[in-house]
Design a protein around this motif. Structure first.
Motif, PDB file in Angstrom:
ATOM      1  N   ASP A 128       0.835  -1.077   0.068  1.00 21.99           N
ATOM      2  CA  ASP A 128       0.199  -0.042  -0.056  1.00 21.99           C
ATOM      3  C   ASP A 128       0.885   1.282   0.024  1.00 21.99           C
ATOM      4  O   ASP A 128       0.458   2.280  -0.319  1.00 21.99           O
ATOM      5  N   LEU A 129       2.147   1.066   0.571  1.00 23.47           N
ATOM      6  CA  LEU A 129       2.946   2.372   0.431  1.00 23.47           C
ATOM      7  C   LEU A 129       3.901   2.209  -0.784  1.00 23.47           C
ATOM      8  O   LEU A 129       4.756   3.083  -0.994  1.00 23.47           O
ATOM      9  N   ASP A 130       3.552   1.308  -1.875  1.00 28.16           N
ATOM     10  CA  ASP A 130       4.326   1.617  -3.031  1.00 28.16           C
ATOM     11  C   ASP A 130       5.564   0.984  -2.818  1.00 28.16           C
ATOM     12  O   ASP A 130       6.719   1.047  -3.630  1.00 28.16           O
ATOM     13  N   ASP A 131       5.917   0.157  -1.835  1.00 26.84           N
ATOM     14  CA  ASP A 131       7.118  -0.454  -1.522  1.00 26.84           C
ATOM     15  C   ASP A 131       7.324  -1.639  -2.335  1.00 26.84           C
ATOM     16  O   ASP A 131       6.294  -2.605  -2.419  1.00 26.84           O
ATOM     17  N   ILE A 132       8.408  -1.886  -3.205  1.00 25.61           N
ATOM     18  CA  ILE A 132       8.270  -2.990  -3.995  1.00 25.61           C
ATOM     19  C   ILE A 132       8.674  -4.390  -2.976  1.00 25.61           C
ATOM     20  O   ILE A 132       9.739  -4.377  -2.404  1.00 25.61           O
ATOM     21  N   HIS A 133       7.790  -5.367  -3.317  1.00 22.22           N
ATOM     22  CA  HIS A 133       8.050  -6.717  -2.708  1.00 22.22           C
ATOM     23  C   HIS A 133       8.770  -7.681  -3.614  1.00 22.22           C
ATOM     24  O   HIS A 133       9.234  -8.407  -3.008  1.00 22.22           O
ATOM     25  N   GLY A 134       8.705  -7.512  -4.788  1.00 22.46           N
ATOM     26  CA  GLY A 134       9.179  -8.291  -5.854  1.00 22.46           C
ATOM     27  C   GLY A 134       8.628  -8.096  -6.988  1.00 22.46           C
ATOM     28  O   GLY A 134       7.871  -7.164  -7.191  1.00 22.46           O
ATOM     29  N   ILE A 135       8.767  -9.231  -8.098  1.00 20.57           N
ATOM     30  CA  ILE A 135       8.148  -9.259  -9.132  1.00 20.57           C
ATOM     31  C   ILE A 135       7.827 -10.583  -9.849  1.00 20.57           C
ATOM     32  O   ILE A 135       8.530 -11.422  -9.365  1.00 20.57           O
ATOM     33  N   ILE A 136       6.491 -10.476 -10.306  1.00 20.53           N
ATOM     34  CA  ILE A 136       6.401 -11.847 -10.821  1.00 20.53           C
ATOM     35  C   ILE A 136       6.156 -11.777 -12.490  1.00 20.53           C
ATOM     36  O   ILE A 136       5.985 -10.997 -13.274  1.00 20.53           O
TER      37      ILE A 136
END
Length: 81
Positions: free
Chosen positions: A48-56
């Motif tokens: 929700d804070l636009d922090d990147i968790h990863g990419i699929i």
């Protein structure tokens, strides 16, 4: 078009600016649909804070489908026999 020398071009000049993203809670099927409709091969996952968790990637989704289908086949095979 204008001739451009690759060693003089900066990433910011050619990157995608309006990036499509998904939330970590997005179902796999929805992510696959987004990627298909937008014709993209990678989908950044952000909170929700636009922090990147990863990419699929499409490869990740295809691999998940294969594992899921194999498990379902084994379950049905066990049920039949």
């Amino acid at each position: 078009g204008q001739l451009r020398y690759p060693d003089l071009v900066q990433v910011g000049e050619v990157m995608t600016r309006d990036v499509i993203t998904a939330h970590p809670d997005t179902p796999i099927a929805e992510a696959a649909q987004i990627m298909q409709e937008r014709r993209i091969r990678h989908l950044p996952i952000v909170n929700d804070l636009d922090d990147i968790h990863g990419i699929i990637s499409l490869g990740d989704i295809n691999a998940w489908h294969v594992v899921h289908q194999q498990a379902q086949i084994e379950h049905l095979n066990d049920y039949i026999y």
